[in-house]
Write a protein that holds these residues in place. Structure first.
Motif, PDB file in Angstrom:
ATOM      1  N   GLY A 192       1.365  -1.345   0.114  1.00 50.62           N
ATOM      2  CA  GLY A 192      -0.252  -0.149  -0.072  1.00 50.62           C
ATOM      3  C   GLY A 192       0.642   1.389   0.172  1.00 50.62           C
ATOM      4  O   GLY A 192       1.682   1.537   0.648  1.00 50.62           O
ATOM      5  N   ILE A 193       0.821   2.024  -1.140  1.00 45.96           N
ATOM      6  CA  ILE A 193       1.387   2.981  -1.701  1.00 45.96           C
ATOM      7  C   ILE A 193       0.589   4.374  -0.637  1.00 45.96           C
ATOM      8  O   ILE A 193      -0.685   4.518  -0.636  1.00 45.96           O
ATOM      9  CB  ILE A 193       2.070   3.528  -2.754  1.00 45.96           C
ATOM     10  N   GLY A 194       1.525   4.940   0.148  1.00 45.66           N
ATOM     11  CA  GLY A 194       0.345   6.671   0.695  1.00 45.66           C
ATOM     12  C   GLY A 194       1.822   7.321   0.515  1.00 45.66           C
ATOM     13  O   GLY A 194       3.029   7.754   0.142  1.00 45.66           O
ATOM     14  N   TRP A 195       1.247   8.466   1.732  1.00 46.92           N
ATOM     15  CA  TRP A 195       2.193   9.772   1.655  1.00 46.92           C
ATOM     16  C   TRP A 195       4.031   9.198   2.282  1.00 46.92           C
ATOM     17  O   TRP A 195       3.583   8.251   3.207  1.00 46.92           O
ATOM     18  CB  TRP A 195       1.831  10.920   2.691  1.00 46.92           C
ATOM     19  N   GLY A 196       5.091   9.664   1.910  1.00 46.77           N
ATOM     20  CA  GLY A 196       6.127   9.864   1.955  1.00 46.77           C
ATOM     21  C   GLY A 196       7.014   8.856   1.384  1.00 46.77           C
ATOM     22  O   GLY A 196       7.994   8.382   1.558  1.00 46.77           O
ATOM     23  N   ASN A 197       6.188   7.833   0.655  1.00 48.10           N
ATOM     24  CA  ASN A 197       6.694   7.026  -0.191  1.00 48.10           C
ATOM     25  C   ASN A 197       7.623   7.200  -1.491  1.00 48.10           C
ATOM     26  O   ASN A 197       6.429   9.038  -1.759  1.00 48.10           O
ATOM     27  CB  ASN A 197       5.626   6.065  -0.984  1.00 48.10           C
ATOM     28  N   THR A 198       8.386   6.736  -1.683  1.00 46.58           N
ATOM     29  CA  THR A 198       9.134   7.620  -3.109  1.00 46.58           C
ATOM     30  C   THR A 198       9.219   6.900  -3.680  1.00 46.58           C
ATOM     31  O   THR A 198       8.767   5.222  -4.181  1.00 46.58           O
ATOM     32  CB  THR A 198      10.404   8.018  -2.465  1.00 46.58           C
ATOM     33  N   GLY A 199       9.776   6.702  -5.568  1.00 51.32           N
ATOM     34  CA  GLY A 199      10.542   5.942  -6.079  1.00 51.32           C
ATOM     35  C   GLY A 199      11.916   5.298  -5.095  1.00 51.32           C
ATOM     36  O   GLY A 199      11.825   3.581  -5.360  1.00 51.32           O
ATOM     37  N   GLU A 200      12.757   5.504  -4.620  1.00 50.62           N
ATOM     38  CA  GLU A 200      13.242   4.782  -3.962  1.00 50.62           C
ATOM     39  C   GLU A 200      13.197   3.715  -3.460  1.00 50.62           C
ATOM     40  O   GLU A 200      13.122   2.628  -3.337  1.00 50.62           O
ATOM     41  CB  GLU A 200      14.184   5.650  -3.081  1.00 50.62           C
ATOM     42  N   HIS A 201      11.830   4.183  -2.577  1.00 45.72           N
ATOM     43  CA  HIS A 201      10.728   2.411  -2.327  1.00 45.72           C
ATOM     44  C   HIS A 201      10.322   1.315  -3.015  1.00 45.72           C
ATOM     45  O   HIS A 201      10.645   0.345  -2.579  1.00 45.72           O
ATOM     46  CB  HIS A 201       9.634   3.054  -1.514  1.00 45.72           C
ATOM     47  N   ILE A 202       9.939   2.239  -3.767  1.00 45.06           N
ATOM     48  CA  ILE A 202       9.309   0.944  -5.245  1.00 45.06           C
ATOM     49  C   ILE A 202      10.504   0.574  -5.631  1.00 45.06           C
ATOM     50  O   ILE A 202       9.868  -0.867  -6.080  1.00 45.06           O
ATOM     51  CB  ILE A 202       8.729   1.864  -6.197  1.00 45.06           C
ATOM     52  N   ASP A 203      11.702   1.542  -6.197  1.00 43.56           N
ATOM     53  CA  ASP A 203      12.614   0.030  -6.742  1.00 43.56           C
ATOM     54  C   ASP A 203      13.147  -0.537  -5.524  1.00 43.56           C
ATOM     55  O   ASP A 203      13.275  -1.959  -5.904  1.00 43.56           O
ATOM     56  CB  ASP A 203      13.776   1.508  -6.719  1.00 43.56           C
ATOM     57  N   LEU A 204      13.151  -0.804  -4.483  1.00 44.56           N
ATOM     58  CA  LEU A 204      13.490  -1.404  -3.151  1.00 44.56           C
ATOM     59  C   LEU A 204      13.063  -2.303  -3.150  1.00 44.56           C
ATOM     60  O   LEU A 204      13.367  -3.293  -2.894  1.00 44.56           O
ATOM     61  CB  LEU A 204      13.796  -0.992  -1.857  1.00 44.56           C
ATOM     62  N   ALA A 205      11.686  -2.650  -3.196  1.00 42.39           N
ATOM     63  CA  ALA A 205      10.261  -3.508  -3.490  1.00 42.39           C
ATOM     64  C   ALA A 205      10.811  -4.500  -4.336  1.00 42.39           C
ATOM     65  O   ALA A 205      10.570  -5.560  -4.136  1.00 42.39           O
ATOM     66  CB  ALA A 205       9.018  -2.919  -2.938  1.00 42.39           C
ATOM     67  N   LEU A 206      10.866  -3.615  -5.401  1.00 47.03           N
ATOM     68  CA  LEU A 206      11.000  -4.290  -6.753  1.00 47.03           C
ATOM     69  C   LEU A 206      12.126  -5.693  -6.571  1.00 47.03           C
ATOM     70  O   LEU A 206      12.299  -6.489  -7.280  1.00 47.03           O
ATOM     71  CB  LEU A 206      10.562  -3.523  -8.391  1.00 47.03           C
ATOM     72  N   ARG A 207      13.345  -5.101  -6.509  1.00 51.39           N
ATOM     73  CA  ARG A 207      15.023  -5.632  -6.387  1.00 51.39           C
ATOM     74  C   ARG A 207      14.166  -6.277  -5.251  1.00 51.39           C
ATOM     75  O   ARG A 207      14.263  -8.185  -5.490  1.00 51.39           O
ATOM     76  CB  ARG A 207      15.340  -4.440  -6.047  1.00 51.39           C
ATOM     77  N   ALA A 208      13.586  -6.622  -4.019  1.00 48.41           N
ATOM     78  CA  ALA A 208      13.512  -7.895  -2.807  1.00 48.41           C
ATOM     79  C   ALA A 208      12.317  -9.022  -3.436  1.00 48.41           C
ATOM     80  O   ALA A 208      12.794  -9.639  -3.675  1.00 48.41           O
ATOM     81  CB  ALA A 208      12.738  -6.806  -1.911  1.00 48.41           C
ATOM     82  N   LEU A 209      11.152  -8.331  -3.905  1.00 46.33           N
ATOM     83  CA  LEU A 209      10.463  -9.435  -4.733  1.00 46.33           C
ATOM     84  C   LEU A 209      11.125 -10.222  -5.632  1.00 46.33           C
ATOM     85  O   LEU A 209      10.824 -11.746  -5.900  1.00 46.33           O
ATOM     86  CB  LEU A 209       9.567  -8.859  -5.230  1.00 46.33           C
ATOM     87  N   ARG A 210      11.731  -9.655  -7.134  1.00 46.04           N
ATOM     88  CA  ARG A 210      12.552 -10.341  -7.713  1.00 46.04           C
ATOM     89  C   ARG A 210      13.640 -11.396  -6.744  1.00 46.04           C
ATOM     90  O   ARG A 210      13.985 -12.571  -7.135  1.00 46.04           O
ATOM     91  CB  ARG A 210      13.259  -9.204  -9.049  1.00 46.04           C
ATOM     92  N   ASP A 211      14.713 -10.950  -5.972  1.00 41.81           N
ATOM     93  CA  ASP A 211      15.050 -11.574  -5.067  1.00 41.81           C
ATOM     94  C   ASP A 211      13.987 -13.070  -4.300  1.00 41.81           C
ATOM     95  O   ASP A 211      15.100 -13.971  -4.360  1.00 41.81           O
ATOM     96  CB  ASP A 211      16.329 -10.861  -4.356  1.00 41.81           C
ATOM     97  N   ILE A 212      13.436 -12.496  -3.464  1.00 43.09           N
ATOM     98  CA  ILE A 212      13.067 -13.479  -2.772  1.00 43.09           C
ATOM     99  C   ILE A 212      12.446 -14.533  -3.926  1.00 43.09           C
ATOM    100  O   ILE A 212      12.330 -15.815  -3.076  1.00 43.09           O
ATOM    101  CB  ILE A 212      11.605 -12.586  -2.503  1.00 43.09           C
ATOM    102  N   VAL A 213      11.546 -14.487  -4.808  1.00 42.07           N
ATOM    103  CA  VAL A 213      11.351 -15.543  -5.179  1.00 42.07           C
ATOM    104  C   VAL A 213      11.522 -16.285  -6.317  1.00 42.07           C
ATOM    105  O   VAL A 213      11.896 -17.193  -7.166  1.00 42.07           O
ATOM    106  CB  VAL A 213       9.922 -14.656  -6.376  1.00 42.07           C
ATOM    107  N   SER A 214      12.861 -15.864  -6.689  1.00 41.19           N
ATOM    108  CA  SER A 214      14.626 -16.338  -7.186  1.00 41.19           C
ATOM    109  C   SER A 214      15.263 -17.099  -6.302  1.00 41.19           C
ATOM    110  O   SER A 214      16.367 -17.872  -6.595  1.00 41.19           O
ATOM    111  CB  SER A 214      15.057 -15.207  -8.365  1.00 41.19           C
ATOM    112  N   SER A 215      14.781 -16.969  -5.155  1.00 39.25           N
ATOM    113  CA  SER A 215      16.017 -17.784  -4.014  1.00 39.25           C
ATOM    114  C   SER A 215      15.647 -18.902  -4.292  1.00 39.25           C
ATOM    115  O   SER A 215      14.483 -18.967  -4.201  1.00 39.25           O
ATOM    116  CB  SER A 215      16.852 -16.484  -3.271  1.00 39.25           C
TER     117      SER A 215
END
Lengths: 82, 389
Positions: B366-389
């Motif tokens: 859930g996105i809201g006030w205070g979120n940045t593009g960096e947060h989204i990039d971090l989440a995407l990298r994390a999701l990719r890592d988690i499901v590929s490990s």
């Protein structure tokens, strides 16, 4: 006590604190001086919130303005105070 | 990597549950309530109680301005959106009434309706589609079928972010003499709400999600002519104290008990913030949601739920993976990457059943006030890592 002579004031009571505060703001904005006070039991209405104290000479104008703004007065009375 | 000793996340992506962090104005307002305005609002005329009363009065007006409520007396402070939904439903529906409701509802609506069904209220559920949208034509078909007291629908889904067509549903309801009751927990603060335009009869919302206030406060708009039976009785501090009944005047009629001054002032500050920053914030949230949806869609095995990227939605993005369970993803996001997100059924089993995920749940960001593009990039990298490990 100050020893100053007592004055007569009119008091208007309201059914809710919200209405009382809306009335206070409206009247002050329109140049009618009012002071919030603890609602006196003497004015009836079983009020336990706040009421507005004002000069008796301002009551008619105040009531007209409040009626126009749909801010109903629930109780009316007079008190003597310094 | 997250700090080991602090629960503060590196990226907070659980705005669907509650907003964090809060704008500085909100923190200041709550602090002011606790340090300067400690009197009981509406219960006295001494300076501190009066100041607390005035601050609540102003908060109510600010919230009314944000939501397009013509008379702020029709905006009731509640302990939560759930409490507001309970009042709106239980105060208007009685045994023998018929209610038509969408299938995407949160338990804040589903459970009160299940309860009312046991008392003799007929509850007709209209199925939403796989994107979570409840088709107004389907609702109209049910409303036409028999005399209906109310149409009930969420403003937006806490699972899929789907924005329901509540204006159209209100037209349908009114055309057939029914009320339109809305659970706006995920709406207000994330999308523009103008009660005058929507023409609905009741709108409950949370104070601490998109509205950016603290937890423990919600709002309920009731149209001036709507007769809602009180569900809580008690002291109001205003007039008619000798009466055994609650006053008829709003807001006191529905606000028995001491008000949550810190919560209400914080909510008012959140509303004031949104009046000036809301439009920009909505655009930003939409862009971050699009970035997140597009990113997740490129990770093998993930399926994003709800409307496609670019379609109108509130900034909630949920997904399922074909091999890794949502709870494992949420755990890894938190423990390994410091990302706060929520797995499970999100208190919305009806919605999960509607879109076919009730057996597996979903990972929700859930996105809201205070979120940045960096947060989204971090989440995407994390999701990719988690499901590929």
């Amino acid at each position: 006590m100050s020893g100053r002579p007592l004055r007569s004031f009119a008091v208007l009571g309201f059914a809710t604190t919200h209405t009382a505060l809306a009335a206070e703001q409206l009247l002050k904005d329109l140049g009618v001086p009012v002071t919030p006070i603890p609602a006196p039991t003497s004015i009836g209405g079983a009020l336990c919130g706040i009421a507005l104290r004002l000069d008796p000479g301002d009551v008619e104008r105040a009531e007209t303005l409040l009626e126009r703004a749909e801010l109903p007065v629930a109780a009316r009375g007079e008190i003597e105070d310094v | 990597m997250p700090a080991s000793s602090s629960p503060r996340p590196v990226a907070y992506l659980d705005h669907g549950a509650t907003s964090w962090p809060k704008p500085e104005q909100v923190v200041h307002a709550v602090t002011r309530a606790l340090t300067e305005l400690g009197g009981n609002p509406g219960r006295g005329a001494y300076a501190m109680a009066l100041a607390a009363s005035r601050a609540i009065f102003e908060s109510r007006r600010t919230c009314a301005e944000l939501l397009g409520v013509p008379d702020s007396r029709d905006l009731i402070f509640q302990p939560s959106c759930t409490a507001g939904c309970n009042l709106m439903l239980k105060g208007t529906l009685k045994p023998g009434d018929r209610v038509v409701v969408g299938s995407m509802e949160h338990n804040a609506v589903a459970r009160p309706l299940e309860h009312l069904a046991r008392t003799g209220v007929e509850v007709v559920v209209v199925q939403g589609d796989r994107t979570g949208l409840v088709d107004p034509d389907d609702v109209e078909r049910e409303v036409r079928a028999a005399p209906t007291r109310a149409v009930v629908c969420q403003h937006a889904s806490n699972l899929t972010g789907t924005i329901q067509l509540i204006g159209d549903l209100a037209d349908i309801a009114h055309e057939h003499g029914a009320l339109m009751l809305v659970d706006g927990a995920q709406g207000a603060g994330h999308v523009d709400v103008d009660i005058r335009v929507l023409g609905i009869d009741a709108y409950a919302t949370s104070g601490h999600k998109g509205m950016l206030g603290p937890q423990g406060v919600g709002l309920l708009y009731l149209s001036p002519d709507l007769d809602v039976q009180t569900q809580v009785q008690g002291g109001t501090g205003g007039g008619g104290s000798e009466s055994p009944d609650m006053p008829i005047e709003r807001p006191d009629r529905y606000e028995a008990g001491t008000a949550n001054t810190p919560g209400i002032l914080g909510l008012g500050a959140g509303a004031a913030f949104l009046i000036t920053e809301g439009a920009r914030q909505h655009r930003r949230e939409a862009e971050l949601a699009r970035q997140l949806i597009e990113g997740i869609s490129t990770i093998p095995g993930f399926r994003v739920l709800g409307p496609p990227a670019g379609a109108p939605r509130v900034p909630i993005v949920s997904a399922v993976h074909d091999r890794v369970d949502a709870d494992r993803i949420a755990f890894a996001l938190d423990r390994t990457y410091g990302i706060a997100a929520r797995a499970g059924l999100h208190c919305a089993p009806w919605a999960h059943r509607t879109i076919g995920t009730v057996d597996c749940g979903a990972i929700r960001l859930g996105i809201g006030w205070g979120n940045t593009g960096e947060h989204i990039d971090l989440a995407l990298r994390a999701l990719r890592d988690i499901v590929s490990s």
